[in-house]
Design a protein around this motif. Structure first.
Motif, short mmCIF file in Angstrom:
data_model
loop_
_atom_site.label_atom_id
_atom_site.label_comp_id
_atom_site.label_asym_id
_atom_site.label_seq_id
_atom_site.Cartn_x
_atom_site.Cartn_y
_atom_site.Cartn_z
N LYS A 30 0.81 -1.02 0.07
CA LYS A 30 -0.19 0.10 0.24
C LYS A 30 0.46 1.35 -0.08
O LYS A 30 0.10 2.21 -1.09
CB LYS A 30 -1.10 0.07 1.28
N LYS A 31 1.92 0.99 0.69
CA LYS A 31 3.10 2.49 0.94
C LYS A 31 3.52 2.74 -0.89
O LYS A 31 3.30 3.95 -1.00
CB LYS A 31 4.24 2.44 1.48
N GLU A 33 1.58 1.48 -3.14
CA GLU A 33 1.06 2.28 -4.25
C GLU A 33 0.75 3.65 -4.49
O GLU A 33 0.08 4.32 -4.92
CB GLU A 33 -0.29 1.21 -3.89
N ASN A 34 0.69 4.37 -2.76
CA ASN A 34 0.32 5.15 -2.32
C ASN A 34 1.49 6.30 -2.93
O ASN A 34 0.94 7.17 -3.49
CB ASN A 34 0.29 5.98 -1.01
N GLU A 35 2.72 5.94 -3.40
CA GLU A 35 4.01 6.35 -3.80
C GLU A 35 3.60 6.46 -5.56
O GLU A 35 4.48 7.34 -5.85
CB GLU A 35 5.45 6.29 -3.42
#
Length: 105
Positions: A30-31, A33-35
């Protein structure tokens, strides 16, 4: 753009369930993906990740390391890579292609 199928298997856990390790890995994904570096999809048996190949190798190394960070002493990681270079290939595009054939019948 490449697509990888990854299964991280922590060995020697205190119980047969590995869902807490899978959840830790999903937080890492998720980290990324958020980037804006990857797209991913959890399935009942693995995780599919889409992105540029060098980034995917970085992500795979990070998620392989995750169970070690929780005290596990042995981890087996299975990786399958689909790296198509004649056209852009995405998870959604692959599914759309199959669905077109399904809808013909």
């Amino acid at each position: 753009m490449a697509i990888v199928d990854v299964t991280v298997i922590p060995l020697g856990t205190e119980s047969p369930s590995v869902s807490k390790y899978v959840a830790d890995i999903q937080h890492i994904l998720k980290k990324y993906e958020n980037e804006g570096k990857i797209t991913f999809q959890l399935t009942p048996m693995n995780t599919i990740i889409e992105g540029e190949l060098p980034t995917l190798f970085e992500v795979i190394a990070a998620i392989h390391e995750a169970p070690f960070n929780k005290g596990i002493q042995r981890v087996a990681t299975n990786i399958r890579i689909d790296d198509r270079r004649d056209k852009k290939s995405t998870m959604a595009g692959k599914l759309e292609s199959v669905n077109k054939h399904l809808n013909k019948n």
